[in-house]
Design an enzyme around this catalytic site. Structure first.
Site, PDB file in Angstrom:
ATOM      1  N   HIS A  46       9.090   6.749  -6.489  1.00 48.90           N
ATOM      2  CA  HIS A  46       8.516   5.313  -7.338  1.00 48.90           C
ATOM      3  C   HIS A  46       6.838   5.308  -7.352  1.00 48.90           C
ATOM      4  CE1 HIS A  46      11.603   3.062  -4.878  1.00 48.90           C
ATOM      5  NE2 HIS A  46      11.376   4.295  -4.126  1.00 48.90           N
ATOM      6  N   LYS A  50       1.559 -10.056  -6.953  1.00 48.81           N
ATOM      7  CA  LYS A  50       2.084  -8.725  -7.108  1.00 48.81           C
ATOM      8  C   LYS A  50       0.537  -8.572  -5.969  1.00 48.81           C
ATOM      9  CE  LYS A  50       2.023  -7.792 -11.377  1.00 48.81           C
ATOM     10  NZ  LYS A  50       3.173  -6.811 -11.681  1.00 48.81           N
ATOM     11  N   ARG A  51       0.670  -6.834  -5.853  1.00 48.33           N
ATOM     12  CA  ARG A  51      -0.186  -6.381  -4.911  1.00 48.33           C
ATOM     13  C   ARG A  51      -1.481  -6.419  -5.912  1.00 48.33           C
ATOM     14  NH1 ARG A  51       0.597  -4.455   0.124  1.00 48.33           N
ATOM     15  NH2 ARG A  51      -1.425  -4.194   0.743  1.00 48.33           N
ATOM     16  N   LYS A  89      -2.935  -1.806 -11.564  1.00 49.30           N
ATOM     17  CA  LYS A  89      -2.463  -3.328 -12.217  1.00 49.30           C
ATOM     18  C   LYS A  89      -3.360  -4.671 -12.443  1.00 49.30           C
ATOM     19  CE  LYS A  89       0.895  -3.477  -7.958  1.00 49.30           C
ATOM     20  NZ  LYS A  89       1.735  -3.249  -9.174  1.00 49.30           N
ATOM     21  N   THR A 116       9.109  -4.959 -10.679  1.00 47.54           N
ATOM     22  CA  THR A 116      10.700  -5.554  -9.610  1.00 47.54           C
ATOM     23  C   THR A 116      10.524  -7.346 -10.162  1.00 47.54           C
ATOM     24  OG1 THR A 116      10.285  -5.258  -8.019  1.00 47.54           O
ATOM     25  CG2 THR A 116      12.167  -3.584  -9.158  1.00 47.54           C
ATOM     26  N   LYS A 174      11.687 -10.924 -11.914  1.00 45.67           N
ATOM     27  CA  LYS A 174      12.162 -11.886 -11.596  1.00 45.67           C
ATOM     28  C   LYS A 174      11.916 -12.688 -12.041  1.00 45.67           C
ATOM     29  CE  LYS A 174      12.347  -9.132  -6.950  1.00 45.67           C
ATOM     30  NZ  LYS A 174      10.380  -8.804  -6.103  1.00 45.67           N
TER      31      LYS A 174
HETATM   32  O1  NBX Z   1       8.005   0.210  -6.140  1.00 39.23           O
HETATM   33  C1  NBX Z   1       6.573   0.413  -5.966  1.00 39.23           C
HETATM   34  C2  NBX Z   1       6.119   0.368  -7.479  1.00 39.23           C
HETATM   35  O2  NBX Z   1       4.506   0.654  -7.563  1.00 39.23           O
HETATM   36  C3  NBX Z   1       6.399  -0.410  -8.336  1.00 39.23           C
HETATM   37  O3  NBX Z   1       6.756   0.014  -9.820  1.00 39.23           O
HETATM   38  C4  NBX Z   1       8.448   0.171  -8.440  1.00 39.23           C
HETATM   39  O4  NBX Z   1       8.691  -1.104  -8.880  1.00 39.23           O
HETATM   40  C5  NBX Z   1       8.493  -0.578  -6.942  1.00 39.23           C
HETATM   41  C6  NBX Z   1       9.951   0.065  -6.477  1.00 39.23           C
HETATM   42  O5  NBX Z   1      10.442   0.960  -7.228  1.00 39.23           O
HETATM   43  N1  NBX Z   1       6.253   1.149  -5.154  1.00 39.23           N
HETATM   44  C7  NBX Z   1       5.632   0.989  -4.137  1.00 39.23           C
HETATM   45  O6  NBX Z   1       5.580  -0.315  -3.389  1.00 39.23           O
HETATM   46  N2  NBX Z   1       5.338   2.320  -2.706  1.00 39.23           N
HETATM   47  C8  NBX Z   1       5.111   2.894  -3.262  1.00 39.23           C
HETATM   48  O7  NBX Z   1       5.325   3.512  -4.590  1.00 39.23           O
HETATM   49  C9  NBX Z   1       4.624   3.878  -1.951  1.00 39.23           C
HETATM   50  C10 NBX Z   1       4.373   5.410  -2.567  1.00 39.23           C
HETATM   51  C11 NBX Z   1       3.642   6.009  -1.689  1.00 39.23           C
HETATM   52  C12 NBX Z   1       2.468   6.369  -0.657  1.00 39.23           C
HETATM   53  C13 NBX Z   1       2.674   4.262  -0.478  1.00 39.23           C
HETATM   54  C14 NBX Z   1       3.627   3.648  -1.667  1.00 39.23           C
HETATM   55  N3  NBX Z   1       2.158   6.616   0.242  1.00 39.23           N
END
Ligand code: NBX
Ligand code: IMP
Length: 840
Positions: free
Chosen positions: A368, A559-560, A565, A667, A671
Site C-alpha cells: 500500500h 485525509k490523514r 499529502k 480512495t 468517494k
Molecule cells: O492505503 C494507504 C495509502 O496511503 C493510500 O494511497 C491507499 O489508497 C490506501 C489503500 O490502498 N496506506 C495506508 O493507509 N497505510 C499504509 O500504507 C501503511 C503501510 C505500512 C505501515 C503503516 C501504514 N507500517
C-alpha cells in the site's frame, strides 16, 4: 409467556420487513433484549433495540451462508488485516437488507427521531486510514458478490483515538468504543487458540528427520468475536472474526498456587494488554515489541482457525491452496508465512519443499505504500526473543531463496545483499516486504502508477526475478456506503432516472452521461448538492459556531495529516488568497470555504504543527472584516468514517495534491468524485485513472509528474530558487515564518518554514506552488460558470463506475484467489431440521 406469544415474538424477530413487523420488533427488542419499557428508554436503549432488530434479521442469512460454504466445500478467501475501519453498522445493515424506507417510516410512526438513534452508535474505528477502510469496503463487496470471504483481525479494545481540538491543537482521547457494549459482535468463548511467545527451540532427530520443538513459552489465548457482514441485495452475510487476548488458565494457576493472588491478576492483565489498543500511525513502521506480538497473535489464531475448518473435510494438506486463499493486507500479517511453514513442517511433519509449495500457493500480498519509513523491518534480536522458531524458519527460507538468486545471477553479490530477507547494513533487520514477496504467488499494487513504480524502484530486483508475480489491482470503494447510504438525495435522484441497478453495477452510472443535456436533471443535481451543503453549514454552525456560506465553493481536503499529502500546500494557497483579498479588497474575489479534516499520528510533531497552523490561520482569516466572508477556513475535528459520510456529499472541490509518486492510490479521491466533487490533484495514485475516466476537461491536474519529481530531486532541487522567483510565495512564507498568524508566539511556525527553505522541502511544495495556484484560478473561473460546473460534476459521477470495490474484488477473485461466488440457499427446512450434517 405462553408458547404462542413466544412463537409470535420469534416470528417477528426472524423476519418481517413491513412497517408493522418492524414496529413490533422494536418494542420486543426494547423489552426482551434491552430490558426497558417505552417510558424509561433512552436514545441509547432505542439504538440498541434497533441494532438487535437489524441483527435478528441478519442471523439466519449469516448462518445459512456459513452452512452453504460447508455444503459446497468451497474455496474460502481470508482477508488478513491489522485494520478494519468499519464505521457504523446500523444503517448499513438496514440498507444492505433493503428496508431503508420501512425502517424510517416505522421509527417515524413511533415518534422516534432516526438521527438521534443512529448517532448514538460509535464508529468501529479499528484502523488508521486508507488501508483499514479499504479492508472494510472489500468485506462489503465480497458479501455483495456472494464470495466466501472472511475478515480476520484484532478486536482492539481501543480503536483510533478521538481527536479534539483545544486551543487549535490536536489532543488525543481514548476511543473506548466498547464501553456500552457492542450489539453487532457475538463472543465465542469456546473458540480459543493458544498463541505462544518467547521460549526456546529444541531440536532432535527422529526417524532420520530433524524435528523442532518450541518450548518454555509464555502463552496467551486468542478468543474469537464474530460480526456478520451483510451483502447488499443478496442472501449472503459473511463473517468478520476478530481476536481478543485472554490470559491462559495455567498462567493464573501458577501464581495462585504460589499464593500470590495480586501478582496473578497483574500478569493476567499484562497478557490481555495484547489486544488493548490500535497503533495510531499510518505511515511509520512501529518497531515495538507489542506491535510484533499483536501481529503474530492474530496471525497464529487465524491460521489455526482456518486449518481447523479445512480439516473438517480434508485429511491432508495437499489441497489447501485449492480451498484457502489468504490475502495479506500489507506486510503487517506477513509473519503468517513462516507460521504456516512451522505448522506444516514442525507440527505435521511435511517435507520443506512440499510445505513451501503449499504456502506460496496460499498467500498473496498487497503493498500500500512506497514510503521508505513505512516498509516494515524488525531487529533480528527482537524476533529471536519473541519468535525464536520463526526466525530459524525465516533463515531457512532466505537461505534457499538466495541459493536460487545465486544460480540466476552467478557472482553478483550486490543482488544477494539487496534481495535478502535480512538487511545486513547497520543492525541486522528482517525485511517483511521481502518475506511477503518470496512467500506469495502474487503481489499487487493498488493503482497503475503505484504498481509501475513498485516494479521500477523498491521491488525492481523481485520483478525481474519473478516476472509475472507483481500485478496491479486498482483500489475501489463500496458504492453502498459511499453513495447510496451517505448521499440519499443524490442516490435517489440517480435512481429516479436510471433505476437502482447502479448500486450493484456501478458502470451503469454511464447512463447519466446523456442527462447532462437535460436542464431539469442539471437543476435537480445542483439542488441536491445545495441541500447537502446547507446541512453541512448547519453542522459547522452547531459544532464549531462558525458561519459559512453555502454559496461559496466548498474546497475540501480530508485525509490523514501527513507532509506527503501536502495539506501545507493547500495552506499556502489559502494565505495567498488572503493576501489577494487584503491587498485588493474592492476587487471581485470568488467566495471560498476551505475545509480540512484529518488526524495526525500522536508522535508526528510536524503534522500536529500543521493542524495548529490551519487553526491559527482560520482564527485570523475568519475574523478579518476586510475578508467579509469571501474566505473561510474550517478544521473539522475528529475526521472518521461517519464524519466523512457527512462531509463528502457537501464538497464541491476535492483536494488530492500529494507529491507525484507518493500516494499509492488514494480512495478519498474516489468517494468525493463519486459524490459530484471535481478534483484538483497531481498526476499521482488513482487521480491518473480518474482523469482517464472522467476526461481532462472535468478534472484539474497540476504540478510535476512522478518522473519530473524524481528528475528534479536527482538534479539537486533548490527550493530557495522558487522562493526568490515568486513574490506571492515569498510573502506567504515570510508571514507564516515571522508570526503573522501567531502573534502570541512569533516563531511558532518557524519549523514549518524551515522545513521548506532550510531542510530541502522533501515533498516539493515550492516547486509545485505556482502551478497549483494557477490551477486554483482555473477552478474559480470554472465555478463561476455554474452551468458548466454542474455538467462537469455530473460527468464525474457518471464516469466513476470503474472505482467500485466490486470491480476490484472481482479482479482479486479471478487474478489472485481463483475463488467463485456461492449463492446461498436456505439449508434449514420449515421444521428447523438441518438439511446438511453439522457434524465436525
Ligand atoms: O492505503 C494507504 C495509502 O496511503 C493510500 O494511497 C491507499 O489508497 C490506501 C489503500 O490502498 N496506506 C495506508 O493507509 N497505510 C499504509 O500504507 C501503511 C503501510 C505500512 C505501515 C503503516 C501504514 N507500517
Ligand atoms: P466455523 O466455520 O467452524 O467457524 O463455523 C461457522 C458457522 O458455520 C457455524 O456457526 C455453523 O453455522 C456453520 N458450520 C460449522 N461447521 C459446519 C459443518 O460442518 N457443516 C455445516 N455448517 C457448519
Amino acid at each position: 409467556m405462553t408458547d404462542s406469544v413466544k412463537k409470535s415474538i420469534f416470528e417477528h424477530e426472524k423476519g418481517g420487513f413491513d412497517i408493522e413487523s418492524i414496529k413490533q420488533s422494536l418494542a420486543n427488542c426494547l423489552t426482551y433484549s434491552v430490558g426497558k419499557g417505552p417510558i424509561t428508554a433512552t436514545d441509547r436503549d432505542r439504538f440498541f433495540a434497533a441494532a438487535y432488530l437489524v441483527r435478528n434479521r441478519l442471523i439466519d442469512r449469516w448462518m445459512e451462508t456459513m452452512r452453504s460454504y460447508y455444503a459446497h466445500d468451497v474455496k474460502r478467501v481470508y482477508y488478513f488485516s491489522l485494520e478494519f475501519l468499519m464505521g457504523r453498522a446500523l444503517m448499513n445493515g438496514v440498507h444492505n437488507l433493503g428496508f431503508d424506507r420501512q425502517f424510517r417510516e416505522a421509527l417515524d410512526e413511533l415518534g422516534i427521531n432516526l438521527d438521534d438513534v443512529r448517532e448514538i452508535e460509535p464508529d468501529a474505528a479499528l484502523g488508521n486510514g486508507g488501508l483499514g477502510r479499504l479492508a472494510a469496503c472489500f468485506l462489503d463487496s465480497m458479501a455483495t458478490l456472494d464470495l466466501p470471504g472472511y475478515g480476520y483481525g484484532i478486536r482492539y479494545e481501543y480503536g483510533m483515538f478521538a481527536q479534539r481540538i483545544e486551543d487549535g491543537r490536536q489532543v488525543e482521547h481514548p476511543d473506548n468504543w466498547l464501553r456500552y457494549g457492542n450489539p453487532w459482535e457475538f463472543p465465542r468463548p469456546e473458540v480459543l487458540h493458544h498463541v505462544k511467545f518467547h521460549g526456546r527451540v529444541v531440536q532432535y532427530a527422529e526417524q532420520g528427520a530433524m524435528r523442532y520443538h518450541w518450548i518454555d513459552t509464555d502463552d496467551v489465548m486468542a478468543m474469537a468475536f464474530d460480526t456478520p457482514v451483510p451483502g447488499y441485495d443478496t442472501h449472503t452475510a459473511n463473517n468478520m472474526r476478530l481476536w481478543a487476548a485472554k490470559a491462559t488458565r495455567d498462567f493464573e494457576l501458577r501464581y495462585f498456587n504460589e499464593g500470590n493472588y495480586v501478582k496473578a491478576v497483574e500478569d493476567k492483565n499484562a497478557s490481555e494488554n495484547l489486544s488493548k489498543v490500535l497503533y495510531p500511525d499510518d505511515t511509520t513502521a512501529m518497531g515495538r515489541e507489542l506491535r510484533l506480538k499483536q501481529q503474530y497473535f492474530f496471525v497464529c489464531a487465524s491460521l489455526h482457525d482456518i486449518l481447523r475448518r479445512y480439516r473438517k473435510h480434508q485429511d491432508n494438506f495437499d489441497s489447501l491452496p485449492d480451498k484457502v486463499a489468504i490475502q495479506l493486507n500489507d506486510t503487517h500479517p506477513a509473519i503468517a508465512i513462516p507460521e504456516l511453514m512451522r505448522v506444516l513442517v514442525d507440527l505435521h511433519h511435511l517435507g520443506w519443499e512440499e510445505a513451501w509449495t503449499i504456502t506460496t500457493r496460499t498467500f498473496a500480498y498487497t503493498n500500500h505504500t512506497l514510503m521508505p519509513e513505512a516498509l516494515e523491518t524488525w531487529p533480528v534480536a527482537l524476533f529471536e526473543n519473541v519468535l525464536p522458531r520463526h526466525l530459524q524458519i525465516i533463515y531457512e527460507i532466505n537461505h534457499r531463496f538466495l541459493k536460487d538468486v545465486m544460480h540466476r545471477y552467478p557472482g553478483d553479490t550486490g543482488i544477494l545483499r539487496r534481495m535478502s530477507i535480512i538487511d545486513e547494513s547497520g543492525g541486522r533487520r528482517i525485511r517483511m516486504a521481502h518475506l511477503a514477496i518470496i512467500g506469495s504467488h502474487k503481489v499487487n499494487g493498488v493503482a497503475q502508477i503505484h504498481t509501475e513504480l513498485m516494479k521500477q524502484t523498491i521491488f525492481s530486483d523481485f520483478d525481474r526475478f519473478y516476472p509475472d508475480k507483481i500485478i496491479n489491482i486498482t483500489n475501489g470503494i463500496t458504492p453502498r456506503r459511499w453513495l447510496n447510504q451517505a448521499n440519499r438525495r443524490l442516490a435517489e435522484l440517480i435512481s429516479s432516472r436510471i433505476g437502482s441497478g447502479w448500486v450493484k453495477d456501478l458502470g451503469q452510472l454511464k447512463r447519466l452521461v446523456p442527462l447532462v443535456e437535460d436542464t431539469t436533471f442539471r437543476s435537480e443535481f445542483a439542488a441536491a448538492k445545495r441541500v447537502d451543503k446547507e446541512h453541512f453549514v448547519a453542522m459547522v454552525k452547531q459544532k464549531l459556531n462558525i458561519d459559512i456560506n453555502a454559496d461559496s465553493l466548498f474546497d475540501v481536503q480530508i485525509k490523514r495529516i501527513h507532509e506527503y499529502k501536502r495539506q501545507l500546500l493547500n495552506v499556502l494557497h489559502v494565505v495567498t488568497l488572503y493576501n489577494r483579498i487584503r491587498h485588493r479588497p474592492d476587487m471581485d474575489h470568488m467566495p471560498r470555504t476551505v475545509i480540512f479534516g484529518g488526524k495526525a499520528a500522536p508522535g508526528y510533531a510536524m503534522a500536529k504543527l500543521i493542524i495548529k497552523l490551519i487553526n491559527d490561520i482560520a482564527d485570523i482569516v475568519n475574523n478579518d472584516p476586510k475578508v467579509a466572508h469571501r474566505l473561510k477556513v474550517v478544521f473539522i475535528p475528529n475526521y472518521d468514517v461517519s464524519t466523512a459520510e457527512e462531509m463528502i456529499p457537501a464538497a464541491d472541490l476535492s483536494e488530492q495534491i500529494s507529491t507525484a509518486g507518493t500516494e499509492a492510490s488514494g480512495t478519498g479521491n474516489m468517494k468525493l468524485a463519486l459524490n459530484g466533487a471535481l478534483t484538483i490533484g497531481t498526476a499521482d495514485g488513482a487521480n491518473i485513472e480518474i482523469r482517464d475516466e472522467v476526461g481532462e476537461d472535468n478534472i484539474f491536474i497540476f504540478g510535476l509528474s512522478a518522473a519530473e519529481v524524481a528528475k528534479m530531486k536527482a538534479s539537486g532541487y533548490q527550493p530557495r530558487d522558487f522562493y526568490h522567483a515568486n513574490a506571492e510565495l515569498q510573502a506567504v512564507l515570510d508571514m507564516i515564518g515571522s508570526g503573522f498568524f501567531s502573534p502570541d508566539e512569533l516563531d511558532r511556525f518557524k519549523p514549518i518554514v524551515d522545513s521548506l527553505l532550510q531542510y530541502g522541502d522533501e515533498y516539493l511544495l515550492l516547486a509545485d506552488y505556482a502551478s497549483y495556484v494557477a490551477c486554483q484560478k482555473k477552478v474559480e473561473l470554472a465555478y463561476q460558470d455554474q452551468e458548466q460546473w454542474v455538467r462537469k460534476a455530473i460527468l464525474n459521477v457518471a464516469n466513476m463506475g470503474k472505482f467500485s470495490s466490486d470491480r476490484t474484488i472481482k479482479q482479486y477473485a479471478s487474478q489472485i484467489w481463483n475463488a467463485e461466488p456461492v449463492v446461498p440457499e436456505a439449508t434449514i427446512d420449515e421444521s428447523g431440521e438441518s438439511l446438511i450434517s453439522t457434524n465436525s
